[in-house]
Design an enzyme around this catalytic site. Structure first.
Site, PDB file in Angstrom:
ATOM      1  N   LYS A 141      -0.242  -9.420   3.969  1.00 27.74           N
ATOM      2  CA  LYS A 141       0.696  -8.828   3.010  1.00 27.74           C
ATOM      3  C   LYS A 141       1.001  -9.831   1.878  1.00 27.74           C
ATOM      4  CE  LYS A 141       2.842  -5.529   6.203  1.00 27.74           C
ATOM      5  NZ  LYS A 141       4.043  -4.880   6.693  1.00 27.74           N
ATOM      6  N   GLU A 178       0.828  -1.208   0.000  1.00 21.17           N
ATOM      7  CA  GLU A 178       0.000   0.000   0.000  1.00 21.17           C
ATOM      8  C   GLU A 178       0.864   1.260   0.000  1.00 21.17           C
ATOM      9  OE1 GLU A 178      -0.300  -2.627   1.999  1.00 21.17           O
ATOM     10  OE2 GLU A 178      -2.321  -2.828   2.827  1.00 21.17           O
ATOM     11  N   GLU A 224      -3.161  -5.945  18.004  1.00 22.37           N
ATOM     12  CA  GLU A 224      -2.061  -6.534  17.242  1.00 22.37           C
ATOM     13  C   GLU A 224      -1.022  -7.125  18.198  1.00 22.37           C
ATOM     14  OE1 GLU A 224      -1.214  -4.602  13.298  1.00 22.37           O
ATOM     15  OE2 GLU A 224       0.763  -4.438  14.188  1.00 22.37           O
ATOM     16  N   ARG A 234       4.044  -0.600  15.725  1.00 19.24           N
ATOM     17  CA  ARG A 234       3.025   0.082  16.540  1.00 19.24           C
ATOM     18  C   ARG A 234       3.631   0.773  17.759  1.00 19.24           C
ATOM     19  NH1 ARG A 234       2.805  -5.103  16.115  1.00 19.24           N
ATOM     20  NH2 ARG A 234       2.908  -6.535  17.862  1.00 19.24           N
TER      21      ARG A 234
HETATM   22  C1  G6Q Z   1       2.864  -2.774  13.439  1.00 18.36           C
HETATM   23  C2  G6Q Z   1       2.694  -3.696  12.328  1.00 18.36           C
HETATM   24  C3  G6Q Z   1       2.096  -3.073  11.093  1.00 18.36           C
HETATM   25  C4  G6Q Z   1       3.092  -2.253  10.290  1.00 18.36           C
HETATM   26  C5  G6Q Z   1       2.491  -1.963   8.923  1.00 18.36           C
HETATM   27  C6  G6Q Z   1       3.393  -1.120   8.067  1.00 18.36           C
HETATM   28  O1  G6Q Z   1       3.341  -3.058  14.491  1.00 18.36           O
HETATM   29  O2  G6Q Z   1       3.856  -4.361  12.055  1.00 18.36           O
HETATM   30  O3  G6Q Z   1       0.993  -2.274  11.388  1.00 18.36           O
HETATM   31  O4  G6Q Z   1       3.421  -1.090  10.953  1.00 18.36           O
HETATM   32  O5  G6Q Z   1       2.180  -3.151   8.292  1.00 18.36           O
HETATM   33  O6  G6Q Z   1       4.637  -1.742   7.899  1.00 18.36           O
HETATM   34  P1  G6Q Z   1       5.854  -0.943   7.323  1.00 18.36           P
HETATM   35  O7  G6Q Z   1       6.164   0.153   8.260  1.00 18.36           O
HETATM   36  O8  G6Q Z   1       6.962  -1.944   7.190  1.00 18.36           O
HETATM   37  O9  G6Q Z   1       5.417  -0.392   5.989  1.00 18.36           O
END
Ligand code: G6Q
Length: 544
Positions: free
Chosen positions: A510, A210, A351, A266
């Site tokens: 993903k 994304e 999460e 997070r």
């Molecule tokens: C958070 C998760 C998830 C992650 C996103 C974006 O703890 O791992 O929310 O932050 O999938 O990932 P990227 O920062 O690698 O794009």
């Protein structure tokens, strides 16, 4: 049966729940005038009142025994010392280092000099943007910051910038693009001028579909609206742990802000992921946010368990989830600036603790993370509070409010606080049949009509809430508040013996989307999935 559910501390709590379940909160308050003093904690300018939870001295003792049995103090020490407590990814979980001041060694290296170096880099950059030393390609000052990231690379900065709107610097507006749905990017970009727009591409891995799709489309928009290839470096910066991927995207390493694998997505708003925060409220306020979190860290690491805010908040949650069977937890900020706080906590909590395999690789036989949801008060009162008051499920809720508002307009803030207090009181006391009948009779209602109505107007009460009050929503207080919840989530993970720092469920999503993306572009029908998925793919194809 697991060692946890067989343990004496767990069993004692189970037995004691049947005792507490028979007592109405109203009776507990009537019986013990010291209840508020006993079951509330204050720290800095924050107060947590958990006296409206179904607990007494005995419950607290039993919960603390459970915490000691699960070696909570040892786990806290391990987190703070940089141990690799994210066991499935073989990493430390060191968000506390991002706001720390003392050396912490991981793999033989003190991480603090690097943390400080990146903070200084952020400081130089934000000052340059805010002072106009760094400008857009036509010489105009930057007016808009567009953060492109998702999940942990979006929710934290988005929530914090909204929460700290009273601190926004003049002339700079932040925007957040996360969804791959082109609607979001299109709607934001159509309001912006490329000459004055700075893009921050935020992705820990720099491989998230994304984010990369949005970043490529933003670059395309920039180039087709007056910017040129040679201006990209001025208008695009990246925040990531993956330098090669950033360079491959076309962003120069000197326009990159790094963070490290020991920062979970997070938990990353304190790192360079917080760059849009610093650009919006200034670096001094960003440092105040870090200082607030650091104060809570010090409290968490040093206060005795019974006086420790994150510990008590976590244990109250355990009491609700594991012994009263609550599967959902509401976050109700009576502060419009905190309107994204429930969404942020939803990720942080769900999460982290939405897991069912223990650290020892066994399936749990007890509930773990609850469903976290919520909306700001007073809006929720006119929507879902009906279920909180009179529904069949008992929902435990955290009510949060500042004593002072940044917005001095009429009597609004007093009205807001009156609602906060009235709701938490009503949820606790309820309204009995006798009280309702007396009320209806006082209104002169016909006895037969009153009898038909009376049960509909009864409120059982005994609905558990925790109140969190703070003086004012400053950067410092917000830092403490976020760290409070980060540590609460950690406390619960320790009790449940699960790893809160991985997210394999997110990784699955993903992978799956990538495969179907290819199939959606193909002409022929697919039979590579179940009948439902194939049918849905066909329907989409036939309707495009
Ligand atoms: C958070 C998760 C998830 C992650 C996103 C974006 O703890 O791992 O929310 O932050 O999938 O990932 P990227 O920062 O690698 O794009």
């Amino acid at each position: 049966m697991s060692a946890l559910t067989q343990s004496p501390a767990w069993r004692a709590l189970q037995a004691y729940q049947t005792v507490m379940a028979q007592q109405h909160l109203r009776e507990l308050f009537n019986r013990d005038p010291q209840r508020f003093n006993k079951f509330s904690l204050s720290f800095s300018d924050m107060l947590i009142d958990y006296s409206k939870q179904p607990i007494n001295d005995e419950t607290v003792e039993l919960l603390l025994t459970l915490a000691r049995q699960q070696q909570l103090e040892g786990w806290i020490a391990r987190m703070f010392s940089g141990d690799k407590i994210n066991s499935t990814e073989h990493r430390a979980a060191l968000h506390i280092a991002l706001r720390g001041q003392h050396p912490i060694v991981v793999d033989g290296v003190d991480v603090m000099p690097e943390v400080k170096r990146v903070l200084k880099q952020m400081e130089r950059f934000t000052i340059a943007v805010q002072s106009g030393a760094r400008r857009g390609y036509s010489g105009k000052m930057f007016t808009d910051i567009v953060n492109i990231g998702i999940g942990g690379s979006d929710l934290g900065p988005a929530m914090v910038t909204e929460a700290l709107k009273p601190y926004w610097l003049n002339g700079i507006t932040p925007h957040f693009i996360s969804n791959v749905d082109g609607a979001q990017l299109t709607q934001v970009l159509q309001r912006l001028n490329p000459e004055t727009t700075l893009f921050v591409i935020a992705s820990k891995t720099f491989t998230t579909q994304e984010t990369l799709a949005n970043a490529h489309s933003a670059r395309q928009w920039f180039l087709s609206h007056g910017g040129s290839e040679k201006n990209i470096a001025q208008h695009f910066v990246a925040v990531s742990t993956n330098q090669p991927a950033v360079e491959q995207f076309g962003i120069d390493a000197e326009n990159m802000f790094v963070f490290w694998d020991w920062v979970g997505g997070r938990y990353s708003l304190w790192s360079a992921i917080g760059l849009p925060i610093a650009l919006t409220i200034g670096m001094d306020n960003f440092y105040a946010l870090l200082a607030g979190a650091r104060e809570m860290d010090q409290h968490f690491a040093s206060a005795p368990l019974e006086k420790n805010m994150p510990v008590m908040l976590g244990l109250i949650g355990i009491w609700q989830i594991n012994f009263f069977g609550s599967s959902s937890h509401a976050i109700l900020p009576y502060d419009q600036c905190l309107h994204r706080f429930p969404a942020y906590l939803q990720q942080l909590d769900m999460e982290s603790n939405g897991k069912r395999i223990t650290r020892d690789g066994e399936m749990v036989d007890y509930a773990t993370g609850a469903v976290v949801w919520g909306e700001p008060g007073t809006n929720g009162q006119h929507a879902f509070f009906q279920l909180l008051h009179q529904g069949t499920q008992t929902i435990s809720a955290d009510f949060l409010a500042p004593c002072q508002s940044h917005y001095l307009i009429g009597d609004h803030h007093r009205m807001l606080l009156a609602n906060f207090l009235a709701q938490t009181e009503a949820l606790m006391t309820g309204k009995t049949e006798t009280e309702v009948r007396a009320e209806l009779e006082a209104q002169g209602m016909d006895t037969q009509v009153a009898t038909q109505l009376v049960l509909h107007k009864v409120f059982p009460g005994n609905r558990p809430t925790t109140s969190i009050l703070f003086k004012k929503l400053t950067p410092q207080t917000l830092g403490s508040l976020i760290a409070l919840y980060e540590h609460k989530v950690f406390v619960q993970s320790v009790i449940w013996n699960i790893n809160p720092f991985d997210q394999w469920g997110v990784e699955l999503g993903k992978q799956l989307a990538g495969k179907i993306l290819v199939e959606l572009a193909e002409k022929a029908s697919t039979s590579a999935h179940d009948a439902s998925t194939c049918g849905l793919i066909d329907f989409i194809r036939n309707n495009q």
